[in-house]
Write a protein that holds these residues in place. Structure first.
Motif, mmCIF file in Angstrom:
data_model
loop_
_atom_site.group_PDB
_atom_site.id
_atom_site.type_symbol
_atom_site.label_atom_id
_atom_site.label_comp_id
_atom_site.label_asym_id
_atom_site.label_seq_id
_atom_site.Cartn_x
_atom_site.Cartn_y
_atom_site.Cartn_z
ATOM 1 N N GLN A 101 42.436 38.222 39.182
ATOM 2 C CA GLN A 101 42.911 36.777 39.616
ATOM 3 C C GLN A 101 43.015 35.920 38.347
ATOM 4 O O GLN A 101 43.582 36.551 37.351
ATOM 5 N N ASN A 102 42.251 34.853 37.817
ATOM 6 C CA ASN A 102 42.410 34.232 36.500
ATOM 7 C C ASN A 102 41.937 35.126 35.393
ATOM 8 O O ASN A 102 42.231 34.632 34.118
ATOM 9 N N ASN A 103 41.318 36.086 35.561
ATOM 10 C CA ASN A 103 40.937 36.907 34.473
ATOM 11 C C ASN A 103 42.133 38.102 34.187
ATOM 12 O O ASN A 103 41.869 38.768 33.207
ATOM 13 N N GLN A 106 42.520 38.974 30.362
ATOM 14 C CA GLN A 106 41.520 38.784 29.644
ATOM 15 C C GLN A 106 40.915 39.980 28.901
ATOM 16 O O GLN A 106 40.777 41.146 29.615
ATOM 17 N N LYS A 147 40.125 33.897 25.848
ATOM 18 C CA LYS A 147 40.807 34.889 26.495
ATOM 19 C C LYS A 147 40.766 36.349 25.945
ATOM 20 O O LYS A 147 41.127 37.396 26.508
ATOM 21 N N HIS A 451 53.994 25.312 40.224
ATOM 22 C CA HIS A 451 52.948 25.779 40.674
ATOM 23 C C HIS A 451 52.500 25.026 42.044
ATOM 24 O O HIS A 451 52.193 25.837 43.032
ATOM 25 N N ILE A 542 48.908 32.190 40.491
ATOM 26 C CA ILE A 542 47.550 32.519 39.528
ATOM 27 C C ILE A 542 48.009 32.367 38.203
ATOM 28 O O ILE A 542 47.433 31.878 37.267
ATOM 29 N N VAL A 543 49.124 33.207 37.598
ATOM 30 C CA VAL A 543 49.328 33.199 36.295
ATOM 31 C C VAL A 543 49.985 31.822 35.747
ATOM 32 O O VAL A 543 49.475 31.439 34.684
ATOM 33 N N LYS A 545 49.017 28.907 36.533
ATOM 34 C CA LYS A 545 47.685 28.045 36.794
ATOM 35 C C LYS A 545 46.685 28.611 35.484
ATOM 36 O O LYS A 545 46.192 27.754 34.695
ATOM 37 N N GLU A 546 46.627 29.848 35.156
ATOM 38 C CA GLU A 546 46.141 30.267 33.929
ATOM 39 C C GLU A 546 46.753 30.019 32.879
ATOM 40 O O GLU A 546 46.171 29.468 31.928
ATOM 41 N N SER A 549 45.859 26.386 32.130
ATOM 42 C CA SER A 549 44.610 26.176 31.611
ATOM 43 C C SER A 549 44.350 26.662 30.233
ATOM 44 O O SER A 549 43.500 25.897 29.744
#
Ligand code: ARG
Length: 559
Positions: A101-103, A106, A147, A451, A542-543, A545-546, A549
């Motif tokens: 997901q948003n990780n 990372q 990140k 998005h 997802i990407v 949004k990340e 962010s």
């Protein structure tokens, strides 16, 4: 594992240790023409090592290299051209995004700290567009550091000390109006500050008085101290409004004044290390290939640089930073070169970990905005205007939208931030609300809109995360999938180069590829293929949004 690395490994196994995986990875390149493949491995280095022709090596490798990620290889002109197996890669990339997901992208946490000196406005002066740049670039850099697996420490090195406070105290005593200042502190303080500069141009005595006033402030004179505190608290209240709009929080507000009692030990240390030299009554550290760094003025007053020296030592002692970024305008380049050189001369090996992250100017009609002459666009007004414009455009395009206020804020503020971050920070930025809020061009709202559009698609298609499929993603989806695959590398590169624009540009590229795909593909048809198309949409959402962010921008679910 990264795709490039996996490919490199499959080549390495055929090379009898002639090259390492890392070396191969560095050699891998994108062919100029996509007909030639997705990736090309030049065999010229190997040709020297093996004493064979590059083409011979390429054709030998073409027979040997095997990987589930590779559909086909060809040897052409000394290159091993590689064609990806799109299905396998799609499955792998999407699988990884859905799992993490948003990780996604990372890096593992390293138990190391990175300090980011950002924003750092000057008390009693308006929050300028330059400070906006420092704030948004610095905040993005902090997010990017996190990140990349670092703990980020956001430090607002407030300009709350220095001769300008002497000027303000003198100006206040001459022309200040307590009530007016209380009502709108920054505006009124700026007025008397500007007046001071006008008068001081013809009356040198004023500058002498200002220096004396600052000296007495440094020595803790009660009246001066009270005025200073008042200026500071009133200013901070106004700045806080902007930080709240931008959604930015700091770990420390230790500004220049904080180091007032920490400078003596530094000056002493410099002296003990034999670096302090007298020059025209002032104390300086002499440096190679640049002007000396001024440590104390003739009257014994300390300087901006003295406080930065104390601050650097304090930060190393308290945070033991791996890296210390200073996000400050390019016009302070010499200051930071001097600062880091002095630290190096003092024998601190960590001086090499300090990095000035400079940026260009914010221009209005091609001209610099200067605070001193009062020619400045107040950031507060800019942000509010952007939000108003966003509201208008929502009323036009989607009047029945829920949470309009909130969305308008995300879009307006996001537009301002994205406009700043989409170009390399060294470029000057021409300020234009109209450009910022365009929903079509290379703007924040365009990415946000992409998005939001995906979200409504997912809803319409009743997409469920436990209902995923990777089959049926044909050629048209490929550019989007390859872009998704590249996100982790972009994250690392943007940290290495302290360059948030790489993330902004990435968001634009991903949006563009996706929108093209969307324009040419019926998403909500077919059973199995609909599921896989929606899975792709979900991964893109997802990407995006990340990515936003990381830049410090919200991604509203609906717009
Ligand atoms: N207050 C300064 C200015 O507005 C910027 C401070 C930057 N940070 C630093 N550690 N010197 O010009």
């Amino acid at each position: 594992m990264e795709l490039l690395k996996q490919i490199a490994i499959s080549i390495e196994t055929e090379l009898e240790s002639k090259l390492t995986v890392k070396e191969i990875q560095m050699l891998l390149e994108k062919p100029k023409n996509i007909e030639l493949g997705d990736l090309a491995f030049p065999c010229f280095t190997l040709a020297k090592l093996y004493k064979k022709s590059p083409q011979l090596i390429a054709s030998e490798l073409a027979k040997q290299v095997k990987s589930s990620l590779i559909a086909n290889v060809e040897a052409v002109g000394g290159y091993l051209n590689i064609f990806y197996d799109q299905k396998t890669i799609a499955k792998e990339v999407l699988g990884e995004i859905l799992k993490n997901q948003n990780n996604y992208g990372q890096l593992p946490m390293k138990d190391e700290q990175v300090t980011i000196d950002l924003s750092s406005p000057n008390i009693a002066k308006p929050f300028s567009m330059g400070h906006l740049r420092s704030t948004v670039i610095g905040n993005a850099l902090a997010n990017i550091s996190e990140k990349n697996g670092y703990k980020a420490v956001r430090i607002n090195h407030l300009g709350d000390w220095g001769t300008q406070f002497g000027k303000l105290i003198v100006a206040y005593k001459l022309w200040g109006d307590k009530e007016k200042i209380e009502a709108s502190p920054i505006e009124e303080l700026l007025k008397i500050y500007v007046k001071f500069h006008e008068k001081a141009e013809v009356d040198e005595e004023l500058n002498v008085e200002a220096r004396a006033a600052f000296k007495s402030l440094e020595q803790g004179n009660e009246e001066a101290l009270q005025l200073w505190k008042w200026f500071k608290e009133a200013s901070l209240k106004e700045f806080q409004y902007i930080y709240e709009l931008l959604g930015i929080q700091f770990d420390s507000f230790n500004g220049e004044a904080f180091y007032n009692d920490k400078m003596e030990t530094v000056v002493k240390e410099i002296e003990e290390k034999g670096l302090l030299v007298e020059s025209d009554g002032a104390l300086v550290v002499e440096l190679e290939n640049m002007p000396p760094c001024l440590i104390k003025k003739t009257d014994g007053a300390t300087l901006y640089a003295t406080r930065d020296l104390a601050a650097a030592l304090y930060r190393q002692n308290n945070y033991a930073f791996t890296k210390a970024f200073y996000v400050v305008g390019n016009e302070q380049s010499l200051h930071f070169k001097q600062l880091f050189s002095v630290l190096q001369k003092m024998g601190y090996a960590w001086a090499k970990d300090c990095q000035h992250v400079p940026f260009g100017m914010m221009l209005k009609d091609g001209k610099k905005m200067s605070t001193r002459k009062g020619k400045v666009i107040l950031l507060k007004e800019v942000l509010n205007e952007a939000i108003e414009e966003a509201k208008k455009s929502i009323e036009e395009k989607n009047p029945s939208l829920l949470h309009k206020e909130e969305v308008a804020k995300s879009v307006g503020v996001g537009a301002v931030i994205f406009h700043d971050l989409k170009n390399h920070r060294m470029n000057d930025v021409e300020f234009s609300l109209e450009q910022m809020l365009n929903f079509e061009g290379e703007t924040g709202p365009y990415v946000q809109y992409t998005h939001a559009r995906i979200n409504s698609l997912l809803q319409k298609g009743k997409f469920e995360t436990n209902n995923m499929s990777f089959a049926g993603l044909g050629e048209p989806a490929w550019p989007t999938i390859m872009t998704l695959q590249g996100f982790p590398q972009v994250i690392q590169k943007s940290f290495e180069h302290a360059d948030p624009s790489l993330i902004a540009k990435y968001c634009l590229t991903l949006s563009r590829h996706f929108n093209k795909y969307y324009a040419n593909t019926k998403i909500l048809v077919g059973d199995e293929t609909k599921r896989s198309k929606l899975t792709l949409c979900y991964a893109v959402a997802i990407v995006l949004k990340e990515g936003l962010s990381l830049l410090g921008i919200d991604a509203p679910e609906q717009m």
